[in-house]
Design a protein around this motif. Sequence first.
Motif, PDB file in Angstrom:
ATOM      1  N   ALA A  98       0.595  -0.921  -0.208  1.00 52.66           N
ATOM      2  CA  ALA A  98      -0.242  -0.074   0.136  1.00 52.66           C
ATOM      3  C   ALA A  98       0.734   1.503   0.023  1.00 52.66           C
ATOM      4  CB  ALA A  98      -0.850  -0.471   1.221  1.00 52.66           C
ATOM      5  N   GLU A  99       2.033   1.451   0.966  1.00 54.97           N
ATOM      6  CA  GLU A  99       2.746   2.847   0.909  1.00 54.97           C
ATOM      7  C   GLU A  99       3.871   2.535  -0.170  1.00 54.97           C
ATOM      8  OE1 GLU A  99       4.351   3.037   4.761  1.00 54.97           O
ATOM      9  OE2 GLU A  99       1.955   2.917   5.606  1.00 54.97           O
ATOM     10  N   GLU A 100       4.080   2.277  -0.982  1.00 57.36           N
ATOM     11  CA  GLU A 100       4.989   2.037  -2.419  1.00 57.36           C
ATOM     12  C   GLU A 100       4.237   2.611  -3.383  1.00 57.36           C
ATOM     13  OE1 GLU A 100       6.098  -2.913  -2.055  1.00 57.36           O
ATOM     14  OE2 GLU A 100       5.459  -2.058  -3.572  1.00 57.36           O
ATOM     15  N   ASN A 101       5.471   2.944  -3.828  1.00 65.31           N
ATOM     16  CA  ASN A 101       5.304   3.787  -5.288  1.00 65.31           C
ATOM     17  C   ASN A 101       3.865   2.625  -5.846  1.00 65.31           C
ATOM     18  OD1 ASN A 101       6.985   6.350  -5.752  1.00 65.31           O
ATOM     19  ND2 ASN A 101       7.981   4.645  -5.082  1.00 65.31           N
ATOM     20  N   ILE A 102       3.486   3.464  -5.760  1.00 64.50           N
ATOM     21  CA  ILE A 102       2.026   2.060  -7.024  1.00 64.50           C
ATOM     22  C   ILE A 102       1.086   3.284  -8.339  1.00 64.50           C
ATOM     23  CG2 ILE A 102      -0.612   1.821  -6.776  1.00 64.50           C
ATOM     24  CD1 ILE A 102       1.369   0.850  -4.583  1.00 64.50           C
ATOM     25  N   TYR A 117      -7.132   3.541  -4.256  1.00 64.61           N
ATOM     26  CA  TYR A 117      -7.612   5.201  -3.736  1.00 64.61           C
ATOM     27  C   TYR A 117      -8.375   5.705  -4.531  1.00 64.61           C
ATOM     28  CZ  TYR A 117      -2.935   1.809  -3.126  1.00 64.61           C
ATOM     29  OH  TYR A 117      -2.053   1.346  -2.584  1.00 64.61           O
ATOM     30  N   ARG A 165      -0.023  12.370  -4.478  1.00 62.27           N
ATOM     31  CA  ARG A 165       0.899  11.187  -3.615  1.00 62.27           C
ATOM     32  C   ARG A 165       0.037  10.167  -3.378  1.00 62.27           C
ATOM     33  NH1 ARG A 165       0.485  16.864  -1.914  1.00 62.27           N
ATOM     34  NH2 ARG A 165      -0.512  16.077   0.057  1.00 62.27           N
ATOM     35  N   ASN A 166       0.793   9.397  -3.130  1.00 62.44           N
ATOM     36  CA  ASN A 166       0.174   8.186  -2.450  1.00 62.44           C
ATOM     37  C   ASN A 166      -0.582   8.555  -0.982  1.00 62.44           C
ATOM     38  OD1 ASN A 166      -0.230   5.729  -0.834  1.00 62.44           O
ATOM     39  ND2 ASN A 166       1.192   4.447  -1.829  1.00 62.44           N
ATOM     40  N   GLU A 169       1.220   6.896   1.948  1.00 63.03           N
ATOM     41  CA  GLU A 169       2.604   7.163   2.540  1.00 63.03           C
ATOM     42  C   GLU A 169       3.049   8.898   1.232  1.00 63.03           C
ATOM     43  OE1 GLU A 169       5.496   8.070   3.493  1.00 63.03           O
ATOM     44  OE2 GLU A 169       5.139   6.931   4.556  1.00 63.03           O
ATOM     45  N   SER A 172       5.629   8.729  -0.737  1.00 62.81           N
ATOM     46  CA  SER A 172       5.889   7.946  -2.540  1.00 62.81           C
ATOM     47  C   SER A 172       4.285   8.716  -3.190  1.00 62.81           C
ATOM     48  CB  SER A 172       4.893   6.345  -1.950  1.00 62.81           C
ATOM     49  OG  SER A 172       6.203   5.522  -0.994  1.00 62.81           O
ATOM     50  N   ARG A 173       4.805   7.961  -4.657  1.00 57.64           N
ATOM     51  CA  ARG A 173       3.739   8.119  -5.481  1.00 57.64           C
ATOM     52  C   ARG A 173       2.491   7.718  -6.533  1.00 57.64           C
ATOM     53  NH1 ARG A 173       2.872  12.943  -7.978  1.00 57.64           N
ATOM     54  NH2 ARG A 173       3.648  13.908 -10.247  1.00 57.64           N
ATOM     55  N   LEU A 174       1.705   8.422  -6.543  1.00 53.74           N
ATOM     56  CA  LEU A 174       0.705   7.454  -6.746  1.00 53.74           C
ATOM     57  C   LEU A 174      -0.218   8.001  -8.683  1.00 53.74           C
ATOM     58  CD1 LEU A 174      -2.345   5.237  -6.586  1.00 53.74           C
ATOM     59  CD2 LEU A 174      -3.127   7.245  -5.881  1.00 53.74           C
TER      60      LEU A 174
END
Length: 240
Positions: A98-102, A117, A165-166, A169, A172-174
């Motif tokens: 969940a907290e990664e670059n998604i 998301y 932004r995620n 997190e 990290s990037r969304l």
Amino acid sequence: MSHDLLVNLGSSLLAFLVGWLARNLFAYFRSSRPVDRLWQINRHTPVTAVVSSAGERNVFWESDALAAMSIRQGLARDLKIHSVATIRSVAFNMAAHAEENIVLIGGPAMNSVWKVYADRLNAPYEFRLNGNDYTIEPLDGGASFGKSRGPDGGSRDHALVILARNPFEPRSRLIMMAGCDSLATLAAPVVFSPGYARDLTRRFDTSKPLALVLAVEDVGGYMPKPAIVAHAQFTQPPGV
């Protein structure tokens, strides 16, 4: 003689290094830097692409898989990021990723992670089911975007691309990208090509969340460059 030879060798080496540095700086500022500004990847955490599923664990949507491949190739070429995991939405584990670059590829009809998301973004556009087809609808009640057939027999589709932004997190990037149909999903990763990224970073403040609607055409097998037909920068809810 040996002194002159050393001087000539030193001068040649210096000229080579200056030329190499100049070429690499030019390539960085023309290609890699705009792509980097668009992606804003958190390099301390992995990049995970989540593609649609058809409800079965062994099924990939071909357009999503090809879009994910384009994303992986672009990250490797332009940002030297060579490790990008691709996971089907039905197999996505929130606790692990969940907290990664998604990077979400494919809309809410077939990608269950999209809604997770999207519900936390307050984005200005969303997908809605109208009859049997999905359309991209602005929340302010403006014109909607969908798929259609052109007068020349070609097809026209629209994609929604969101850069934010995620929400789980913020470091990290969304990235979210999906078409009303497969044509636009397949074309959506073009926004991260160096030329398109240069245009976007000149036109928008990419440090802020951004939503783009792209028009994509297929004219007898030829696909012109996708055009931005609607856009909006938005504010994510506090704390994300």
